[in-house]
Design an enzyme around this catalytic site. Structure first.
Site, short mmCIF file in Angstrom:
data_model
loop_
_atom_site.label_atom_id
_atom_site.label_comp_id
_atom_site.label_asym_id
_atom_site.label_seq_id
_atom_site.Cartn_x
_atom_site.Cartn_y
_atom_site.Cartn_z
CE LYS A 1 -3.12 -11.72 25.02
NZ LYS A 1 -3.69 -11.93 25.96
CG ASP B 1 -3.36 -11.08 21.50
OD1 ASP B 1 -4.70 -10.60 21.01
OD2 ASP B 1 -3.72 -12.22 21.57
O1 C5P Z 1 -6.57 -14.33 16.27
P1 C5P Z 1 -6.24 -16.06 17.21
O2 C5P Z 1 -5.32 -17.10 16.77
O3 C5P Z 1 -4.30 -15.58 17.49
O4 C5P Z 1 -7.56 -16.54 17.17
C1 C5P Z 1 -7.38 -17.87 18.35
C2 C5P Z 1 -8.73 -17.70 18.10
O5 C5P Z 1 -9.37 -17.00 19.16
C3 C5P Z 1 -9.16 -18.05 17.48
O6 C5P Z 1 -9.46 -19.12 16.17
C4 C5P Z 1 -11.14 -17.73 17.72
O7 C5P Z 1 -11.66 -19.14 18.37
C5 C5P Z 1 -10.93 -16.70 19.25
N1 C5P Z 1 -10.48 -15.59 18.83
C6 C5P Z 1 -11.92 -15.04 18.98
N2 C5P Z 1 -12.42 -14.02 18.63
C7 C5P Z 1 -10.72 -13.10 19.12
C8 C5P Z 1 -10.41 -13.33 18.96
C9 C5P Z 1 -9.47 -15.13 18.91
O8 C5P Z 1 -13.56 -16.50 19.36
N3 C5P Z 1 -11.85 -11.93 18.70
#
Ligand code: C5P
Length: 329
Positions: free
Chosen positions: A18, A145
């Site tokens: 993406k 994601d």
């Molecule tokens: O959800 P995911 O594991 O992909 O997110 C990785 C990191 O990205 C999270 O631990 C956070 O630090 C950051 N993040 C965030 N806000 C979001 C998505 C991700 O701060 N909406």
């Protein structure tokens, strides 16, 4: 727990990368995440995730990025398979093989793609056939994601990016991606974004009218102008070389350029395939691009491309599915 033989022996799901056409980031939330208003587009770079019946759980990664991906229980595809097994009360080990073409730690949701692929493929292999909403809930538990990797196309994301609404846009867009020799950690980029904005009030993020108008019209020139990413200044602050990459792409005919998600991949929009070749050559010749890939978007989300029927009593080898299974590309 169920341990009945599954009727399939081996299933392969194909999952796209993406990019975020727009990524607006709110203030940090108490849970450490940020409210987002984002527009995702799935693009034609794919990981293929194969799951096959095995005597024990395991995972292997193939492709140019294999060395960068953990092959233990921390792997997001493995976590996805185990999460679905727990949820469905399944006790049938699988071996997961990921053929990786999505760059790692690149802001293109490669790990999320593998998780979505493992969910979809295991669901079919084990004969669970979960309702779509169940897979979407599990996907959201695995990462912000992952739901979009299941959905594909073009979609607006809110909440952590996991609450999706499809965007009925027109147009097929041609992208040139400049990959980096280094990765950027997503939490580090969000933290840098917070640091850079620490002395000002951050408004609630809302998708821009310019982006929606551009997507409705299908006009690549308008889309190029509307590309927007609040994480871009943070990615550049951590990796200043990205600025030169962006400048070089724009100087060589791109309609727009943007850091993809939390970076460091830079995505350039061009008008057609021919221009994408020209730009890829120019970027490579300039020396700012260690590697370049091209793809079109939007493309469909995770889907099963091969399913091989089982032979009761024999566990699958680690080879890849032959032409005996159905194909639904
Ligand atoms: O959800 P995911 O594991 O992909 O997110 C990785 C990191 O990205 C999270 O631990 C956070 O630090 C950051 N993040 C965030 N806000 C979001 C998505 C991700 O701060 N909406």
């Amino acid at each position: 727990m169920t341990s009945a033989a599954a009727s399939l022996e081996c299933v392969t799901a194909r999952v796209p990368a993406k990019i975020n056409l727009e990524l607006l980031v709110g203030a940090p939330r108490p849970d450490g995440f940020h409210h987002l208003a984002t527009v995702f587009q799935a693009v034609g770079l794919y990981d293929d995730v194969t799951v096959e019946l095995a005597e024990e759980w395991g995972i292997s990664i193939h492709g140019p990025y294999a060395d960068l991906v953990p092959v233990d229980d921390s792997n997001l595809a493995m976590r996805a398979a185990r999460l679905l097994a727990r949820k469905a009360g399944i006790d049938i080990p699988v071996h997961i093989t990921v053929d990786k073409d999505i760059p790692v730690a690149a802001g293109m949701a490669g790990g999320s793609a593998d998780a979505a692929g493992a969910l979809l493929a295991c669901d079919a292999l084990w004969g669970v056939w979960s309702p779509r909403t169940v897979l979407e809930d599990l996907a959201a538990k695995l990462g912000s994601d992952v739901p979009f990797a299941l959905m594909g196309g073009t979609a607006m994301g809110s909440g952590r990016g996991d609450q999706l609404l499809p965007v009925l846009g027109r147009g097929r867009y041609t992208w040139v991606f400049v990959l980096s020799e280094f990765g950027l950690s997503t939490p580090t980029v969000y933290a840098e974004c917070d640091r850079l904005r620490s002395n000002r009030r951050v408004p609630e993020p809302t998708a821009s009218a310019a982006m929606m108008t551009a997507l409705r019209s299908g006009d690549a020139t308008s889309l190029g102008v509307a590309l927007n990413n609040d994480l871009q200044p943070a990615a550049i602050s951590l990796e200043p070389r990205l600025e030169e990459v962006l400048r070089t792409g724009m100087d060589n005919g791109a309609l727009g350029g943007i850091v993809s998600g939390s970076g460091p991949t830079v995505a350039f929009l061009v008008s057609d395939i021919e221009r994408s070749l020209d730009l890829a050559v120019a970027l490579t010749a300039s020396g700012v691009a260690p590697a370049v890939k091209r793809a079109v978007g939007p493309v469909r989300g995770a889907h099963i491309i091969t399913a091989v029927p089982g032979h009761r009593g024999s566990f699958g080898s680690t080879g890849h599915p032959g032409p005996t299974g159905f194909r639904s590309t």
